[in-house]
Design a protein around this motif. Structure first.
Motif, PDB file in Angstrom:
ATOM      1  N   LEU A  97       0.950  -1.164   0.189  1.00 54.20           N
ATOM      2  CA  LEU A  97       0.032   0.045  -0.013  1.00 54.20           C
ATOM      3  C   LEU A  97       0.775   1.271   0.100  1.00 54.20           C
ATOM      4  O   LEU A  97       0.297   2.388   0.090  1.00 54.20           O
ATOM      5  CB  LEU A  97      -1.002  -0.032   1.288  1.00 54.20           C
ATOM      6  CG  LEU A  97      -2.079  -1.051   1.073  1.00 54.20           C
ATOM      7  CD1 LEU A  97      -2.945  -0.657   2.425  1.00 54.20           C
ATOM      8  CD2 LEU A  97      -2.962  -0.988   0.055  1.00 54.20           C
ATOM      9  N   TRP A  98       2.147   1.084   0.131  1.00 53.92           N
ATOM     10  CA  TRP A  98       3.025   2.188  -0.127  1.00 53.92           C
ATOM     11  C   TRP A  98       2.778   3.186  -1.360  1.00 53.92           C
ATOM     12  O   TRP A  98       2.826   2.054  -2.434  1.00 53.92           O
ATOM     13  CB  TRP A  98       4.397   2.035   0.335  1.00 53.92           C
ATOM     14  CG  TRP A  98       5.289   3.119   0.875  1.00 53.92           C
ATOM     15  CD1 TRP A  98       6.081   4.087   0.403  1.00 53.92           C
ATOM     16  CD2 TRP A  98       5.158   3.669   2.170  1.00 53.92           C
ATOM     17  NE1 TRP A  98       6.446   5.038   1.086  1.00 53.92           N
ATOM     18  CE2 TRP A  98       6.057   4.755   2.460  1.00 53.92           C
ATOM     19  CE3 TRP A  98       4.542   3.030   3.458  1.00 53.92           C
ATOM     20  CZ2 TRP A  98       6.344   5.375   3.655  1.00 53.92           C
ATOM     21  CZ3 TRP A  98       4.761   3.734   4.584  1.00 53.92           C
ATOM     22  CH2 TRP A  98       5.831   4.954   4.718  1.00 53.92           C
ATOM     23  N   THR A  99       2.829   4.319  -1.172  1.00 54.29           N
ATOM     24  CA  THR A  99       2.647   5.009  -2.589  1.00 54.29           C
ATOM     25  C   THR A  99       3.799   4.753  -3.539  1.00 54.29           C
ATOM     26  O   THR A  99       5.076   4.649  -3.076  1.00 54.29           O
ATOM     27  CB  THR A  99       2.932   6.692  -2.206  1.00 54.29           C
ATOM     28  OG1 THR A  99       1.838   6.967  -1.150  1.00 54.29           O
ATOM     29  CG2 THR A  99       2.521   7.595  -3.482  1.00 54.29           C
ATOM     30  N   ASN A 100       3.324   4.632  -4.861  1.00 51.01           N
ATOM     31  CA  ASN A 100       4.232   4.076  -5.998  1.00 51.01           C
ATOM     32  C   ASN A 100       4.805   2.865  -5.830  1.00 51.01           C
ATOM     33  O   ASN A 100       5.981   2.597  -6.414  1.00 51.01           O
ATOM     34  CB  ASN A 100       5.052   5.247  -6.383  1.00 51.01           C
ATOM     35  CG  ASN A 100       4.312   6.533  -6.580  1.00 51.01           C
ATOM     36  OD1 ASN A 100       3.416   6.510  -7.335  1.00 51.01           O
ATOM     37  ND2 ASN A 100       4.843   7.720  -6.136  1.00 51.01           N
ATOM     38  N   CYS A 101       4.629   2.015  -4.925  1.00 47.35           N
ATOM     39  CA  CYS A 101       5.176   0.535  -4.622  1.00 47.35           C
ATOM     40  C   CYS A 101       4.513  -0.450  -5.376  1.00 47.35           C
ATOM     41  O   CYS A 101       3.331  -0.540  -5.277  1.00 47.35           O
ATOM     42  CB  CYS A 101       5.570   0.225  -3.261  1.00 47.35           C
ATOM     43  SG  CYS A 101       6.375  -1.163  -3.170  1.00 47.35           S
ATOM     44  N   ASP A 102       4.993  -1.365  -6.268  1.00 43.74           N
ATOM     45  CA  ASP A 102       4.483  -2.113  -7.033  1.00 43.74           C
ATOM     46  C   ASP A 102       4.808  -3.595  -6.394  1.00 43.74           C
ATOM     47  O   ASP A 102       4.338  -4.688  -6.810  1.00 43.74           O
ATOM     48  CB  ASP A 102       4.576  -2.334  -8.333  1.00 43.74           C
ATOM     49  CG  ASP A 102       4.217  -1.093  -8.988  1.00 43.74           C
ATOM     50  OD1 ASP A 102       2.990  -0.783  -8.756  1.00 43.74           O
ATOM     51  OD2 ASP A 102       5.022  -0.380  -9.989  1.00 43.74           O
ATOM     52  N   LYS A 103       5.719  -3.891  -5.443  1.00 43.74           N
ATOM     53  CA  LYS A 103       5.960  -5.113  -4.566  1.00 43.74           C
ATOM     54  C   LYS A 103       4.823  -5.712  -4.042  1.00 43.74           C
ATOM     55  O   LYS A 103       3.825  -4.978  -3.466  1.00 43.74           O
ATOM     56  CB  LYS A 103       7.135  -4.889  -3.640  1.00 43.74           C
ATOM     57  CG  LYS A 103       8.437  -4.509  -4.217  1.00 43.74           C
ATOM     58  CD  LYS A 103       9.269  -4.158  -3.259  1.00 43.74           C
ATOM     59  CE  LYS A 103      10.895  -3.813  -3.971  1.00 43.74           C
ATOM     60  NZ  LYS A 103      11.754  -3.761  -3.036  1.00 43.74           N
ATOM     61  N   PRO A 104       4.912  -6.865  -3.966  1.00 45.79           N
ATOM     62  CA  PRO A 104       3.831  -7.612  -3.054  1.00 45.79           C
ATOM     63  C   PRO A 104       3.827  -7.281  -1.712  1.00 45.79           C
ATOM     64  O   PRO A 104       4.964  -7.303  -1.009  1.00 45.79           O
ATOM     65  CB  PRO A 104       3.811  -8.963  -3.410  1.00 45.79           C
ATOM     66  CG  PRO A 104       5.003  -9.252  -3.987  1.00 45.79           C
ATOM     67  CD  PRO A 104       5.519  -8.025  -4.387  1.00 45.79           C
ATOM     68  N   GLY A 105       2.720  -7.445  -1.123  1.00 46.43           N
ATOM     69  CA  GLY A 105       2.722  -7.143   0.452  1.00 46.43           C
ATOM     70  C   GLY A 105       3.080  -8.432   1.151  1.00 46.43           C
ATOM     71  O   GLY A 105       3.154  -9.455   0.600  1.00 46.43           O
ATOM     72  N   LEU A 106       3.418  -8.320   2.367  1.00 48.46           N
ATOM     73  CA  LEU A 106       3.870  -9.377   3.074  1.00 48.46           C
ATOM     74  C   LEU A 106       2.553 -10.099   3.445  1.00 48.46           C
ATOM     75  O   LEU A 106       1.516  -9.516   3.957  1.00 48.46           O
ATOM     76  CB  LEU A 106       4.653  -9.118   4.523  1.00 48.46           C
ATOM     77  CG  LEU A 106       6.102  -8.731   4.085  1.00 48.46           C
ATOM     78  CD1 LEU A 106       6.762  -8.036   5.343  1.00 48.46           C
ATOM     79  CD2 LEU A 106       6.987  -9.833   3.427  1.00 48.46           C
ATOM     80  N   GLN A 107       2.581 -11.360   4.112  1.00 46.70           N
ATOM     81  CA  GLN A 107       1.389 -12.147   4.626  1.00 46.70           C
ATOM     82  C   GLN A 107       0.971 -11.395   5.854  1.00 46.70           C
ATOM     83  O   GLN A 107       1.962 -11.081   6.694  1.00 46.70           O
ATOM     84  CB  GLN A 107       1.751 -13.548   4.768  1.00 46.70           C
ATOM     85  CG  GLN A 107       1.946 -14.204   3.519  1.00 46.70           C
ATOM     86  CD  GLN A 107       0.484 -14.928   2.842  1.00 46.70           C
ATOM     87  OE1 GLN A 107      -0.630 -14.434   3.672  1.00 46.70           O
ATOM     88  NE2 GLN A 107       0.733 -14.964   1.711  1.00 46.70           N
ATOM     89  N   GLY A 108      -0.222 -11.087   6.119  1.00 45.62           N
ATOM     90  CA  GLY A 108      -0.485 -10.411   7.352  1.00 45.62           C
ATOM     91  C   GLY A 108      -0.170  -8.904   7.251  1.00 45.62           C
ATOM     92  O   GLY A 108      -0.682  -8.291   8.537  1.00 45.62           O
ATOM     93  N   LEU A 109       0.260  -8.270   6.459  1.00 45.51           N
ATOM     94  CA  LEU A 109       0.730  -6.850   6.243  1.00 45.51           C
ATOM     95  C   LEU A 109       0.197  -6.326   5.110  1.00 45.51           C
ATOM     96  O   LEU A 109       0.101  -7.204   4.237  1.00 45.51           O
ATOM     97  CB  LEU A 109       1.963  -6.786   6.596  1.00 45.51           C
ATOM     98  CG  LEU A 109       2.709  -7.179   8.009  1.00 45.51           C
ATOM     99  CD1 LEU A 109       4.218  -6.675   7.952  1.00 45.51           C
ATOM    100  CD2 LEU A 109       2.177  -6.363   8.806  1.00 45.51           C
TER     101      LEU A 109
END
Length: 124
Positions: A97-109
């Protein structure tokens, strides 16, 4: 009862400190030096050097394999810690959810490993 972790478990370069690691340190490592917030150990089996964070009330402790003894207490293990966070939690199917970040989030975050670690202070 198993009193230490398997020798193969030390194939990684970094670990979260837990009771198994503490037991292995007690059995298989020699304390060599202490400086600032770290302790330096030598592994009796293969003579490698490892750094342990000294306990701090609210901090996660890491046990890190060192490539060199040069300024061992200044070694920056941030990237290894971020990689361990990813390895431990795994990725989710949602994007960070960080602005301009396309990486997948971590499990549970809701954040990727870099933003969880560097921006949110999540170490484990």
């Amino acid at each position: 009862m198993k009193d230490k972790i398997d020798k193969d478990r030390l194939s990684d370069k970094i670990y979260y400190l837990n009771q198994e690691i503490l037991a292995q340190i007690a059995c298989d490592f020699d304390l060599i030096d202490q400086r600032q917030w770290y302790e330096l150990y030598q592994y009796k089996i293969d003579k490698t050097y490892w750094r342990l964070d000294k306990p701090d009330k609210y901090q996660v402790q890491f046990f890190v394999k060192l490539d060199s003894l040069n300024d061992w207490f200044k070694y920056d293990s941030t990237e290894l810690q971020i990689d361990l966070l990813l390895k431990t939690r795994g990725n989710s199917s949602r994007k960070c959810l960080w602005t301009n970040c396309d990486k997948p989030g971590l499990q549970g975050l809701a954040y990727c490993q870099v933003h969880a670690y560097k921006e949110m202070g999540i170490k484990k």
